[in-house]
Design an enzyme around this catalytic site. Sequence first.
Site, PDB file in Angstrom:
ATOM      1  N   ASP A 108      -4.997  -6.665   6.319  1.00  0.00           N
ATOM      2  CA  ASP A 108      -6.053  -5.973   5.910  1.00  0.00           C
ATOM      3  C   ASP A 108      -7.010  -7.152   5.463  1.00  0.00           C
ATOM      4  O   ASP A 108      -8.319  -6.888   6.222  1.00  0.00           O
ATOM      5  CB  ASP A 108      -5.885  -5.214   4.513  1.00  0.00           C
ATOM      6  CG  ASP A 108      -6.981  -4.367   4.234  1.00  0.00           C
ATOM      7  OD1 ASP A 108      -7.853  -4.188   4.910  1.00  0.00           O
ATOM      8  OD2 ASP A 108      -6.770  -3.799   3.497  1.00  0.00           O
ATOM      9  N   ASP A 148     -10.319  -8.566   8.584  1.00  0.00           N
ATOM     10  CA  ASP A 148     -11.749  -8.398   8.256  1.00  0.00           C
ATOM     11  C   ASP A 148     -12.306  -9.842   8.264  1.00  0.00           C
ATOM     12  O   ASP A 148     -13.353  -9.985   9.034  1.00  0.00           O
ATOM     13  CB  ASP A 148     -11.966  -7.961   6.871  1.00  0.00           C
ATOM     14  CG  ASP A 148     -12.229  -6.350   6.907  1.00  0.00           C
ATOM     15  OD1 ASP A 148     -12.039  -5.750   7.952  1.00  0.00           O
ATOM     16  OD2 ASP A 148     -12.669  -5.863   6.112  1.00  0.00           O
ATOM     17  N   ASP A 184      -2.835 -18.445   2.004  1.00  0.00           N
ATOM     18  CA  ASP A 184      -3.726 -18.910   1.655  1.00  0.00           C
ATOM     19  C   ASP A 184      -4.237 -20.016   2.758  1.00  0.00           C
ATOM     20  O   ASP A 184      -5.220 -20.110   2.928  1.00  0.00           O
ATOM     21  CB  ASP A 184      -3.419 -19.566   0.231  1.00  0.00           C
ATOM     22  CG  ASP A 184      -1.816 -20.186   0.192  1.00  0.00           C
ATOM     23  OD1 ASP A 184      -1.161 -19.910   1.248  1.00  0.00           O
ATOM     24  OD2 ASP A 184      -1.900 -20.850  -0.826  1.00  0.00           O
ATOM     25  N   LYS A 186       3.982 -15.299   2.555  1.00  0.00           N
ATOM     26  CA  LYS A 186       3.800 -16.118   1.281  1.00  0.00           C
ATOM     27  C   LYS A 186       5.371 -16.598   0.657  1.00  0.00           C
ATOM     28  O   LYS A 186       5.694 -16.165  -0.224  1.00  0.00           O
ATOM     29  CB  LYS A 186       2.963 -15.450   0.205  1.00  0.00           C
ATOM     30  CG  LYS A 186       2.736 -15.965  -0.932  1.00  0.00           C
ATOM     31  CD  LYS A 186       1.355 -17.013  -0.709  1.00  0.00           C
ATOM     32  CE  LYS A 186       1.158 -17.826  -2.133  1.00  0.00           C
ATOM     33  NZ  LYS A 186       0.444 -19.087  -1.965  1.00  0.00           N
ATOM     34  N   TYR A 203       0.755  -1.298  -0.190  1.00  0.00           N
ATOM     35  CA  TYR A 203       0.125  -0.031  -0.063  1.00  0.00           C
ATOM     36  C   TYR A 203       0.967   1.172  -0.034  1.00  0.00           C
ATOM     37  O   TYR A 203       0.446   2.296  -0.402  1.00  0.00           O
ATOM     38  CB  TYR A 203      -1.046  -0.124   1.276  1.00  0.00           C
ATOM     39  CG  TYR A 203      -2.015  -1.011   1.088  1.00  0.00           C
ATOM     40  CD1 TYR A 203      -2.105  -2.030   0.182  1.00  0.00           C
ATOM     41  CD2 TYR A 203      -2.885  -1.482   2.329  1.00  0.00           C
ATOM     42  CE1 TYR A 203      -3.056  -3.045   0.232  1.00  0.00           C
ATOM     43  CE2 TYR A 203      -3.587  -2.346   2.373  1.00  0.00           C
ATOM     44  CZ  TYR A 203      -3.865  -3.134   1.446  1.00  0.00           C
ATOM     45  OH  TYR A 203      -4.642  -4.002   1.270  1.00  0.00           O
TER      46      TYR A 203
END
Length: 360
Positions: free
Chosen positions: A251, A255, A227, A195, A146
């Site tokens: 992020d 959630d 994942d 990852k 980001y």
Amino acid sequence: MDYKIALIPGDGIGPEIVREARKVLDKVCEKYHHTFSYSEVLLGGASIDVHGVPLTEEAVETAKASDAVLMGSIGGDAATSPWYKLEPSKRPEAGLLAIRKALNLFANLRPAYLYNELRDACPLRDEIIGDGFDMIIVRELTGGLYFGERKTYEEDGVRTAVDTLTYNEKEIRRIAVKAFEIARKRGNKVTSVDKANVLDSSRLWRSVVEEVAKDYPDVTLEHMLVDNCAMQLVRDPKQFDVILTENMFGDILSDEASMVTGSIGMLSSASLNETKFGLYEPSHGSAPDIAGQDKANPIATILSAAMMLRYSLDLDKEADAVEAAVQKVLTQGYRTGDIMSDGCKLVGTKEMGDLIAQTV
Ligand code: NAD
């Protein structure tokens, strides 16, 4: 002890829920002999109305001079509020991004805890929920994809976009240290999510986290690919204590983790800098649809205040007392509208705050 707290009521339901959190903190002060002095700070729409901008330099200075900041939420209804006729850099949300940046808040903490009393709201099956779950996501907030360089260009008539994911070892080390310190205040386990089978930034992440882990032999460290983590959160959320991860993975996962609890009015959060200083706020927004109607659930803000006691002020016993009071009031069957179920007693914002404050 004496502490300085900056209070940001904000917009919409913000002033109502912050009022109840303050009521609970006043009770903590009375019972445990502390003094909190509060300075009110305007942010978002409330600041636009008075100063014409969503954040002033003076507001930042007041926040910096405090031991911690407790916030409601900011923003209005984008379709009807005049704040959204302003250019994007003058709108309420710009003030929130600016204060996070000015205070160097690089660590975002979002707990996902399932109260047994609210298990009906959890979308997972009973056998998966078991005795419930209690985890916290520690997300890096100021680096990664980001904040990396980005561009969009056209070559031979083909539009192409590039985003860059960069982390240096200092950024990884400071967030890892936060996660291990937090694990020591909880279940002594860190699951670092990356990852590393594909990304260089994740391989660096993994090796720096392993270096930090050497200073915390009492904390168990495990690595998990992102994942797999997304899957494990709905397959077996009980396995997690502290999940440590980078900005974009955090992020998405925070959630997911919070939504498996099913109750937006219950979810607290914190953003911390390198010292003990932090900004504490509910995960939800300013709910303009129910503002001023005594319908908002103040518990997310009250639990954010408990996090403030624990992480910024090191008042663990007092934080435990607030969390236990929330639990007890739920066990007694009191509910605001958003978490109401058959056989429970419906209460408004103010009464919920009174009940929790009396129980501390
Ligand atoms: P929201 O979280 O404010 O509301 C979503 C739904 O949940 C609404 O139906 C609302 O009534 C309900 N709700 C939220 N909190 C509740 C509570 N404590 N008790 C009972 N019900 C509750 O999200 P939104 O409607 O998308 O956003 C409204 C405004 O909030 C926007 O301006 C948005 O930008 C802002 N916002 C601010 C923050 C923040 O301050 N950090 C975070 C998210 C959204």
